[in-house]
Enzyme design. Structure first.
Site, PDB file in Angstrom:
ATOM      1  N   TRP A 149       2.561  66.373  14.089  1.00 37.73           N
ATOM      2  CA  TRP A 149       1.411  65.823  14.818  1.00 37.73           C
ATOM      3  C   TRP A 149       0.288  65.386  13.877  1.00 37.73           C
ATOM      4  CZ3 TRP A 149       3.546  70.668  15.842  1.00 37.73           C
ATOM      5  CH2 TRP A 149       2.945  71.753  15.188  1.00 37.73           C
ATOM      6  N   GLU A 182      -1.751  70.402  20.663  1.00 39.42           N
ATOM      7  CA  GLU A 182      -2.882  71.316  20.819  1.00 39.42           C
ATOM      8  C   GLU A 182      -2.667  72.285  21.986  1.00 39.42           C
ATOM      9  OE1 GLU A 182      -5.321  71.888  18.847  1.00 39.42           O
ATOM     10  OE2 GLU A 182      -4.826  70.262  17.474  1.00 39.42           O
ATOM     11  N   GLN A 199      -3.024  79.919  21.609  1.00 39.11           N
ATOM     12  CA  GLN A 199      -2.482  81.280  21.680  1.00 39.11           C
ATOM     13  C   GLN A 199      -1.075  81.375  21.084  1.00 39.11           C
ATOM     14  OE1 GLN A 199      -4.478  83.728  22.899  1.00 39.11           O
ATOM     15  NE2 GLN A 199      -6.057  82.291  23.487  1.00 39.11           N
ATOM     16  N   LEU A 203       7.430  80.709  25.869  1.00 39.62           N
ATOM     17  CA  LEU A 203       6.215  80.447  25.091  1.00 39.62           C
ATOM     18  C   LEU A 203       5.014  81.233  25.622  1.00 39.62           C
ATOM     19  CD1 LEU A 203       5.434  78.764  22.641  1.00 39.62           C
ATOM     20  CD2 LEU A 203       4.850  76.888  24.168  1.00 39.62           C
ATOM     21  N   GLY A 204       5.078  81.666  26.896  1.00 42.30           N
ATOM     22  CA  GLY A 204       3.993  82.467  27.454  1.00 42.30           C
ATOM     23  C   GLY A 204       2.798  81.644  27.905  1.00 42.30           C
ATOM     24  N   TYR A 221     -12.734  73.021  22.885  1.00 41.76           N
ATOM     25  CA  TYR A 221     -11.966  72.960  21.641  1.00 41.76           C
ATOM     26  C   TYR A 221     -10.934  71.833  21.674  1.00 41.76           C
ATOM     27  CZ  TYR A 221      -8.082  73.664  18.564  1.00 41.76           C
ATOM     28  OH  TYR A 221      -7.074  73.422  17.682  1.00 41.76           O
ATOM     29  N   ASP A 243     -12.408  77.144  17.206  1.00 37.71           N
ATOM     30  CA  ASP A 243     -11.382  78.034  17.743  1.00 37.71           C
ATOM     31  C   ASP A 243     -11.457  79.360  16.989  1.00 37.71           C
ATOM     32  OD1 ASP A 243     -10.299  77.489  15.246  1.00 37.71           O
ATOM     33  OD2 ASP A 243      -8.296  76.999  16.012  1.00 37.71           O
ATOM     34  N   CYS A 287      -9.230  86.835  -1.285  1.00 36.95           N
ATOM     35  CA  CYS A 287     -10.551  86.283  -1.623  1.00 36.95           C
ATOM     36  C   CYS A 287     -10.652  85.849  -3.082  1.00 36.95           C
ATOM     37  CB  CYS A 287     -11.639  87.308  -1.308  1.00 36.95           C
ATOM     38  SG  CYS A 287     -11.746  87.742   0.447  1.00 36.95           S
TER      39      CYS A 287
END
Length: 348
Positions: free
Chosen positions: A20, A33, A38, A76-77, A115, A133, A194
């Site tokens: 995409w 998107e 999730q 996929l929920g 979003y 997000d 970091c």
């Protein structure tokens, strides 16, 4: 610190090659998107590819039965995403096959919030509107040392304002892709490296040793425990019964075995005298057996389902029974899919 330049420079070196990202077509961007809400990229990518193959255009998606869309989404929920996806596709087709081309108009589509509208507007139309997000919340809260809870009204406003101030108006698509990718790959929730972060010297959380404290989130609501006693019908020919869930609530529009809701475990006599049991098997001779003494636990965001399965062997065929192949072809929620995959065919 030129935040956007530094961010985009990191992105050019570390970005993942995802399908995409090679298009400005709003349909494919929107599809990606919604699937990735999730959902991790490695889990969502195969679904994206299957959807693109099955529905190569928004017109194809709009023309498909919702049941077909739910079946392709299975596993996929968060199935409301699939239902909203289908509804929004119909909206686009009804609007003369014209996909909205700006942030405000995109918000009018079912299932598209701030979003997603910002993502499509910037990626497809280069509109300078910032995405916010989970990844963006984490990056901004750490680098700028913001302790306002990200799921509070004040926090949502504060982070949205900051994100909009930071976006490069000349390169909004690259900026938005970069900040999300940075949160997904570099500024990860636990144990970020970091030492190789380009923002190390600027990061308030790193300097103050607050990486594990940020972002701040208000605790979730109490989890509701539900006890479902599913009735797995087996007729003499091996057929079974499924029912469609209501079009609202959890797993809306998906199929499952009929069930009795209780406060905990049930005795056989308690199950067979329940109203929901009688509605399915009234006047039918049967023998029942417990498949699992201990419940199978399935956790949702605000619910924990304790699932018991009872095997109901009927002595006669039932009008509304379907073959196992027919049952497998229905869009099933995850508990049903798991049961059929792992335990069917049943042992006598």
């Amino acid at each position: 610190m030129n935040f956007s330049n530094k961010l985009i420079s990191w992105y050019q070196l570390h970005k993942r090659d995802l399908p995409w990202r090679h298009t400005s077509d709003p349909y494919f961007i929107w599809l990606s998107e919604i699937i990735l809400q999730q959902t991790r990229v490695n889990q969502g990518l195969p679904y994206y590819l299957r959807f693109v193959e099955a529905f190569p255009s928004v017109q194809d998606l709009a023309a498909a039965p919702q049941e077909d869309v739910l079946k392709l989404w299975q596993g996929l929920g968060y199935y409301s995403r699939a239902r909203n996806l289908h509804t929004a596709a119909v909206q686009v087709v009804d609007n003369g096959d014209t996909f909205p081309n700006n942030y405000k108009e995109l918000l009018k589509l079912k299932g598209i919030g701030d979003y997603t509208a910002a993502a499509i507007a910037s990626f497809a139309y280069n509109e300078p509107v910032a995405v916010v997000d989970g990844n963006v919340y984490r990056v901004l809260s750490r680098i700028f040392g913001i302790s306002t809870p990200i799921n509070s009204t004040d926090g949502i406003k504060e982070f949205k304002k900051l994100a909009q101030e930071l976006i490069d108006p000349k390169h909004p698509a690259s900026h938005n892709q970069a900040i999300m990718e940075f949160g997904a790959m570099q500024c990860v929730p636990k144990n970020p490296d970091c030492n190789i972060c380009p923002f190390q010297k600027d990061c308030v959380a790193f300097q103050d040793e607050r990486i594990t404290e940020l972002p701040v989130k208000i605790k979730k609501t109490k989890v509701l425990n539900l006890h479902h006693h599913y009735m797995v019908t087996v007729t003499p020919s091996g057929k079974t019964i499924l029912q469609e869930r209501p079009q609202s609530g959890i797993w809306a529009g998906l199929y499952e075995f009929p069930f009795v809701e209780a406060k905990g475990a049930l005795l056989p006599s308690e199950l067979t005298t329940a109203v929901d049991y009688e509605n399915v098997y009234s006047g039918v001779r049967f023998r029942e057996s417990v498949f699992n003494q201990e419940p199978i636990i399935h956790k949702l965001s605000h619910r924990k389902i304790h699932a018991y399965f009872w095997i109901i062997h009927t002595e006669s065929e039932l009008e509304n029974a379907i073959t196992i192949e027919g049952a497998r072809s229905k869009p099933l929620h995850v508990l049903m899919e798991r049961f059929m995959t792992q335990f069917w065919p049943l042992k006598s």
